[in-house]
Design a protein around this motif. Sequence first.
Motif, PDB file in Angstrom:
ATOM      1  N   MET A   1       0.820  -1.206   0.000  1.00 41.35           N
ATOM      2  CA  MET A   1       0.000   0.000   0.000  1.00 41.35           C
ATOM      3  C   MET A   1       0.857   1.261   0.000  1.00 41.35           C
ATOM      4  SD  MET A   1      -2.907   1.373  -0.262  1.00 41.35           S
ATOM      5  CE  MET A   1      -4.052   0.009  -0.033  1.00 41.35           C
ATOM      6  N   GLN A   2       1.984   1.229   0.711  1.00 39.26           N
ATOM      7  CA  GLN A   2       2.864   2.399   0.724  1.00 39.26           C
ATOM      8  C   GLN A   2       3.531   2.604  -0.632  1.00 39.26           C
ATOM      9  OE1 GLN A   2       5.440   3.166   4.053  1.00 39.26           O
ATOM     10  NE2 GLN A   2       4.160   1.977   5.442  1.00 39.26           N
ATOM     11  N   LEU A   3       3.838   1.512  -1.312  1.00 44.57           N
ATOM     12  CA  LEU A   3       4.365   1.633  -2.671  1.00 44.57           C
ATOM     13  C   LEU A   3       3.336   2.274  -3.584  1.00 44.57           C
ATOM     14  CD1 LEU A   3       6.219  -1.753  -3.367  1.00 44.57           C
ATOM     15  CD2 LEU A   3       7.244   0.509  -3.043  1.00 44.57           C
ATOM     16  N   ILE A   4       2.082   1.866  -3.435  1.00 40.63           N
ATOM     17  CA  ILE A   4       1.018   2.411  -4.284  1.00 40.63           C
ATOM     18  C   ILE A   4       0.822   3.900  -4.014  1.00 40.63           C
ATOM     19  CG2 ILE A   4      -1.454   2.287  -4.796  1.00 40.63           C
ATOM     20  CD1 ILE A   4      -1.241  -0.755  -4.244  1.00 40.63           C
ATOM     21  N   VAL A   5       0.918   4.300  -2.736  1.00 40.53           N
ATOM     22  CA  VAL A   5       0.796   5.721  -2.400  1.00 40.53           C
ATOM     23  C   VAL A   5       1.914   6.525  -3.074  1.00 40.53           C
ATOM     24  CG1 VAL A   5       0.980   7.376  -0.492  1.00 40.53           C
ATOM     25  CG2 VAL A   5      -0.461   5.348  -0.252  1.00 40.53           C
ATOM     26  N   ARG A   6       3.075   5.913  -3.231  1.00 43.49           N
ATOM     27  CA  ARG A   6       4.225   6.606  -3.829  1.00 43.49           C
ATOM     28  C   ARG A   6       4.377   6.275  -5.319  1.00 43.49           C
ATOM     29  NH1 ARG A   6       9.181   6.202   0.403  1.00 43.49           N
ATOM     30  NH2 ARG A   6      10.058   7.696  -1.106  1.00 43.49           N
ATOM     31  N   PHE A   7       3.312   5.749  -5.901  1.00 42.71           N
ATOM     32  CA  PHE A   7       3.302   5.287  -7.295  1.00 42.71           C
ATOM     33  C   PHE A   7       3.827   6.348  -8.257  1.00 42.71           C
ATOM     34  CE2 PHE A   7       0.833   4.528 -11.278  1.00 42.71           C
ATOM     35  CZ  PHE A   7       1.233   3.229 -11.546  1.00 42.71           C
ATOM     36  N   TRP A   8       3.296   7.552  -8.158  1.00 44.68           N
ATOM     37  CA  TRP A   8       3.669   8.590  -9.116  1.00 44.68           C
ATOM     38  C   TRP A   8       5.067   9.122  -8.857  1.00 44.68           C
ATOM     39  CZ3 TRP A   8       1.161   8.361 -13.354  1.00 44.68           C
ATOM     40  CH2 TRP A   8      -0.167   7.918 -13.347  1.00 44.68           C
ATOM     41  N   GLU A   9       5.483   9.139  -7.620  1.00 45.70           N
ATOM     42  CA  GLU A   9       6.869   9.501  -7.313  1.00 45.70           C
ATOM     43  C   GLU A   9       7.821   8.527  -8.002  1.00 45.70           C
ATOM     44  OE1 GLU A   9       9.960   9.450  -3.507  1.00 45.70           O
ATOM     45  OE2 GLU A   9       7.805   9.187  -3.158  1.00 45.70           O
ATOM     46  N   ILE A  10       7.491   7.243  -7.948  1.00 45.74           N
ATOM     47  CA  ILE A  10       8.328   6.215  -8.565  1.00 45.74           C
ATOM     48  C   ILE A  10       8.387   6.407 -10.077  1.00 45.74           C
ATOM     49  CG2 ILE A  10       8.538   3.727  -8.988  1.00 45.74           C
ATOM     50  CD1 ILE A  10       7.080   3.371  -6.219  1.00 45.74           C
ATOM     51  N   ILE A  11       7.228   6.647 -10.688  1.00 42.53           N
ATOM     52  CA  ILE A  11       7.178   6.813 -12.140  1.00 42.53           C
ATOM     53  C   ILE A  11       7.951   8.049 -12.586  1.00 42.53           C
ATOM     54  CG2 ILE A  11       5.616   7.432 -14.046  1.00 42.53           C
ATOM     55  CD1 ILE A  11       3.635   5.405 -12.867  1.00 42.53           C
ATOM     56  N   LEU A  12       7.713   9.184 -11.926  1.00 44.47           N
ATOM     57  CA  LEU A  12       8.418  10.411 -12.314  1.00 44.47           C
ATOM     58  C   LEU A  12       9.924  10.261 -12.126  1.00 44.47           C
ATOM     59  CD1 LEU A  12       5.993  13.161 -10.931  1.00 44.47           C
ATOM     60  CD2 LEU A  12       6.222  12.322 -13.291  1.00 44.47           C
ATOM     61  N   ASN A  13      10.325   9.527 -11.099  1.00 41.53           N
ATOM     62  CA  ASN A  13      11.750   9.281 -10.882  1.00 41.53           C
ATOM     63  C   ASN A  13      12.333   8.425 -12.007  1.00 41.53           C
ATOM     64  OD1 ASN A  13      14.056   9.511  -8.825  1.00 41.53           O
ATOM     65  ND2 ASN A  13      13.994   7.315  -9.243  1.00 41.53           N
ATOM     66  N   SER A  14      11.585   7.415 -12.447  1.00 39.58           N
ATOM     67  CA  SER A  14      12.060   6.563 -13.548  1.00 39.58           C
ATOM     68  C   SER A  14      12.206   7.366 -14.838  1.00 39.58           C
ATOM     69  CB  SER A  14      11.113   5.378 -13.762  1.00 39.58           C
ATOM     70  OG  SER A  14      11.197   4.455 -12.706  1.00 39.58           O
ATOM     71  N   ILE A  15      11.265   8.267 -15.094  1.00 42.88           N
ATOM     72  CA  ILE A  15      11.369   9.108 -16.291  1.00 42.88           C
ATOM     73  C   ILE A  15      12.626   9.978 -16.221  1.00 42.88           C
ATOM     74  CG2 ILE A  15      10.287  11.001 -17.574  1.00 42.88           C
ATOM     75  CD1 ILE A  15       7.558   9.821 -16.729  1.00 42.88           C
ATOM     76  N   LYS A  16      12.887  10.554 -15.061  1.00 44.20           N
ATOM     77  CA  LYS A  16      14.097  11.366 -14.882  1.00 44.20           C
ATOM     78  C   LYS A  16      15.346  10.515 -15.074  1.00 44.20           C
ATOM     79  CE  LYS A  16      15.454  12.393 -10.714  1.00 44.20           C
ATOM     80  NZ  LYS A  16      15.493  12.969  -9.343  1.00 44.20           N
ATOM     81  N   GLU A  17      15.352   9.313 -14.479  1.00 46.59           N
ATOM     82  CA  GLU A  17      16.536   8.460 -14.560  1.00 46.59           C
ATOM     83  C   GLU A  17      16.779   7.913 -15.960  1.00 46.59           C
ATOM     84  OE1 GLU A  17      16.930   7.010  -9.917  1.00 46.59           O
ATOM     85  OE2 GLU A  17      16.081   5.601 -11.379  1.00 46.59           O
ATOM     86  N   LEU A  18      15.734   7.824 -16.769  1.00 43.11           N
ATOM     87  CA  LEU A  18      15.929   7.395 -18.158  1.00 43.11           C
ATOM     88  C   LEU A  18      16.893   8.328 -18.875  1.00 43.11           C
ATOM     89  CD1 LEU A  18      15.293   5.654 -20.640  1.00 43.11           C
ATOM     90  CD2 LEU A  18      13.266   7.108 -21.015  1.00 43.11           C
ATOM     91  N   ASP A  19      16.808   9.608 -18.597  1.00 43.05           N
ATOM     92  CA  ASP A  19      17.722  10.569 -19.214  1.00 43.05           C
ATOM     93  C   ASP A  19      19.159  10.282 -18.797  1.00 43.05           C
ATOM     94  OD1 ASP A  19      18.154  12.774 -20.928  1.00 43.05           O
ATOM     95  OD2 ASP A  19      18.315  14.109 -19.207  1.00 43.05           O
ATOM     96  N   TYR A  20      19.377   9.961 -17.515  1.00 44.46           N
ATOM     97  CA  TYR A  20      20.720   9.597 -17.051  1.00 44.46           C
ATOM     98  C   TYR A  20      21.222   8.347 -17.778  1.00 44.46           C
ATOM     99  CZ  TYR A  20      19.378  12.449 -12.943  1.00 44.46           C
ATOM    100  OH  TYR A  20      18.938  13.443 -12.100  1.00 44.46           O
ATOM    101  N   ILE A  21      20.370   7.334 -17.853  1.00 51.45           N
ATOM    102  CA  ILE A  21      20.750   6.074 -18.502  1.00 51.45           C
ATOM    103  C   ILE A  21      21.127   6.320 -19.955  1.00 51.45           C
ATOM    104  CG2 ILE A  21      19.879   3.828 -19.271  1.00 51.45           C
ATOM    105  CD1 ILE A  21      18.177   3.798 -16.664  1.00 51.45           C
ATOM    106  N   ASN A  22      20.339   7.132 -20.644  1.00 52.57           N
ATOM    107  CA  ASN A  22      20.616   7.450 -22.036  1.00 52.57           C
ATOM    108  C   ASN A  22      21.975   8.139 -22.182  1.00 52.57           C
ATOM    109  OD1 ASN A  22      19.860   7.864 -24.899  1.00 52.57           O
ATOM    110  ND2 ASN A  22      19.728  10.016 -24.312  1.00 52.57           N
ATOM    111  N   GLN A  23      22.234   9.132 -21.330  1.00 50.98           N
ATOM    112  CA  GLN A  23      23.502   9.861 -21.412  1.00 50.98           C
ATOM    113  C   GLN A  23      24.691   8.948 -21.136  1.00 50.98           C
ATOM    114  OE1 GLN A  23      23.470  13.450 -18.985  1.00 50.98           O
ATOM    115  NE2 GLN A  23      21.347  13.856 -19.531  1.00 50.98           N
ATOM    116  N   ILE A  24      24.576   8.113 -20.104  1.00 48.35           N
ATOM    117  CA  ILE A  24      25.686   7.232 -19.743  1.00 48.35           C
ATOM    118  C   ILE A  24      25.944   6.206 -20.848  1.00 48.35           C
ATOM    119  CG2 ILE A  24      26.447   5.446 -18.110  1.00 48.35           C
ATOM    120  CD1 ILE A  24      24.825   7.039 -15.955  1.00 48.35           C
ATOM    121  N   ALA A  25      24.878   5.631 -21.401  1.00 45.45           N
ATOM    122  CA  ALA A  25      25.025   4.637 -22.465  1.00 45.45           C
ATOM    123  C   ALA A  25      25.714   5.238 -23.687  1.00 45.45           C
ATOM    124  CB  ALA A  25      23.662   4.067 -22.843  1.00 45.45           C
TER     125      ALA A  25
END
Length: 255
Positions: free
Chosen positions: A74-98
């Motif tokens: 349930m706590q993961l679900i409450v933080r669902f959008w935080e997790i998603i927005l963080n993944s979108i941000k981190e995709l940019d890091y992954i792209n740059q590093i790759a």
Amino acid sequence: MKVEREVWKGIPLLHVAPEEGWSKPLPTVVFFHGITSAKEHNLHYAYQLAEKGVRVLLPDALLHGERTENLPEMQLIVRFWEIILNSIKELDYINQIAHNKQLVKGEMAIGGTSMGGITTLGALAAYPWIKAASVMMGAGNYVELSKGQIVQFESRGFQLPFTEQQREELFEALGRFDSTKNLHAFKQRPVFFWHGEQDTVVAFEPTFNLYSHLKDYYREKPELLYFMREREAGHAVSRQGMLAATDWLAKHVKA
């Protein structure tokens, strides 16, 4: 085929690629997992792609896999959008590093299941460099979905730790990644959808409606937009869906 566990800027990921092309630039896909899952649970997608000569990066989302804090679901679900927005941000890091590591040939494609499919649609709205995408059981109606989740939580007597102002700030932030508000951002890039009509976790209709609205934006290149629906399927991708999704990614990331 070679599989390595790596950590890029604090992001644990599995790096999968054909062994003979490991150190060479290859067509590359980043693939996102679902909520309560982890990177290794999507190795079957990575296997299919690597067999086709594609490099695959499977990151652990915030609070998942190696990044777990052992929170109740349930706590993961409450933080669902935080997790998603963080993944979108981190995709940019992954792209740059790759790209800095000279691992990528051309531009990356992305894909994901469930929460990972939702992440994929938000990333398409954010990054014009994404070459193609496969969305399994995803949803792009971020604002509508978040409002519905809040209503559902509160109807069950669950007190959310948000003020009214924080809710409005969340909706504003999500609006920037909401596919229904950013149809122009797709720019006729190749996008594949898979969704089961009996899905009770991520509803079928909003995603199919998104596809229907997108068709007008793809009228000059209708072959670059595809929706695979399975009448009896629920919230689990069939083998046929997985194979179609990986075929789509391999075809378009290598084009």
